[in-house]
Design an enzyme around this catalytic site. Sequence first.
Site, PDB file in Angstrom:
ATOM      1  N   TYR A   1       1.007  -1.238  -0.077  1.00  0.00           N
ATOM      2  CA  TYR A   1       0.025   0.046   0.069  1.00  0.00           C
ATOM      3  C   TYR A   1       0.940   1.421   0.056  1.00  0.00           C
ATOM      4  CZ  TYR A   1      -4.575  -2.514   0.790  1.00  0.00           C
ATOM      5  OH  TYR A   1      -5.570  -3.221   0.699  1.00  0.00           O
TER       6      TYR A   1
ATOM      7  N   ARG B   1     -18.281  -6.412  -2.799  1.00  0.00           N
ATOM      8  CA  ARG B   1     -18.616  -5.561  -1.585  1.00  0.00           C
ATOM      9  C   ARG B   1     -19.748  -5.332  -1.390  1.00  0.00           C
ATOM     10  NH1 ARG B   1     -13.206  -2.019  -3.446  1.00  0.00           N
ATOM     11  NH2 ARG B   1     -11.640  -3.297  -2.440  1.00  0.00           N
TER      12      ARG B   1
ATOM     13  N   HIS C   1      -9.478  -7.261  -2.125  1.00  0.00           N
ATOM     14  CA  HIS C   1      -8.619  -6.167  -3.017  1.00  0.00           C
ATOM     15  C   HIS C   1      -8.621  -6.572  -4.315  1.00  0.00           C
ATOM     16  CE1 HIS C   1      -5.028  -3.901  -4.199  1.00  0.00           C
ATOM     17  NE2 HIS C   1      -4.635  -5.231  -5.016  1.00  0.00           N
TER      18      HIS C   1
ATOM     19  N   GLU D   1       2.160  -5.975  -7.990  1.00  0.00           N
ATOM     20  CA  GLU D   1       1.759  -6.646  -6.885  1.00  0.00           C
ATOM     21  C   GLU D   1       1.784  -8.064  -6.943  1.00  0.00           C
ATOM     22  OE1 GLU D   1      -2.010  -3.469  -6.371  1.00  0.00           O
ATOM     23  OE2 GLU D   1      -2.420  -5.391  -6.711  1.00  0.00           O
TER      24      GLU D   1
ATOM     25  N   ASN E   1     -13.576  -3.931   3.925  1.00  0.00           N
ATOM     26  CA  ASN E   1     -14.180  -4.250   2.630  1.00  0.00           C
ATOM     27  C   ASN E   1     -13.643  -5.732   1.800  1.00  0.00           C
ATOM     28  OD1 ASN E   1     -11.556  -3.253   1.763  1.00  0.00           O
ATOM     29  ND2 ASN E   1     -12.451  -1.761   0.623  1.00  0.00           N
TER      30      ASN E   1
ATOM     31  N   PHE F   1      -5.739   7.083   7.090  1.00  0.00           N
ATOM     32  CA  PHE F   1      -6.119   5.766   7.458  1.00  0.00           C
ATOM     33  C   PHE F   1      -4.955   4.672   7.526  1.00  0.00           C
ATOM     34  CE2 PHE F   1      -7.741   6.452   3.148  1.00  0.00           C
ATOM     35  CZ  PHE F   1      -7.107   5.472   2.388  1.00  0.00           C
TER      36      PHE F   1
ATOM     37  N   ARG G   1     -12.100  -5.098 -10.840  1.00  0.00           N
ATOM     38  CA  ARG G   1     -12.415  -4.102 -10.179  1.00  0.00           C
ATOM     39  C   ARG G   1     -14.044  -4.054 -10.019  1.00  0.00           C
ATOM     40  NH1 ARG G   1      -8.887  -1.146  -6.827  1.00  0.00           N
ATOM     41  NH2 ARG G   1      -9.774   0.771  -7.483  1.00  0.00           N
TER      42      ARG G   1
END
Length: 150
Positions: free
Chosen positions: A52, A105, A118, A129, A115, A60, A88
């Site tokens: 991240y 979600r 990912h 990633e 949620n 956050f 997505r």
Amino acid sequence: MSNTERTYIMIKPDGVQRGLVGKIIARFEERGFKIVALKMAHPTEDHLRKHYADLANKPFFPGLVKYMASGPVIAIVFEGLDAVKTGRAMLGATNPLASPIGSIRGDFALAVGRNICHGSDSVESANKEIDLWFPEGITSWKSVYEGWLY
Ligand code: RTP
């Protein structure tokens, strides 16, 4: 966009704790995506700070890293036509409140901080990633259904 586009999908600790792993994987398989890598991992906070890194300045961020390190996750690479964009769309919006019913979600989550799943937001992030979560490399195989899907 290519038939062999790959996306990194991760079932977050709350998705694992709530027993939603099978349901989430089934949605991707049923849509037509092929699993080319899959494992359970309990990531360290350091590893998650790398994952991240783009969000490091967000307020956050510390809570996000703690939440993501709170239990095992399922790391998956799915392959197929438009895997990133379709992945997505299947997840819904970042905030479950804004996620349509029928999205992962929108069907299984309530709060932005929980949620459950990912998904990579671009082909470039997917590649980064995949390298971060699967440094050992991943499999490639041909599905007999491919000609029937696209
Ligand atoms: P993800 O990377 O997990 O797929 O989520 P995303 O692209 O939809 O959203 P992103 O902006 O990258 O945020 C990553 C994760 O951070 C948590 N978050 N919390 N306001 C908040 O408290 C807040 N905003 C984002 C969520 O878990 C989000 O998925």
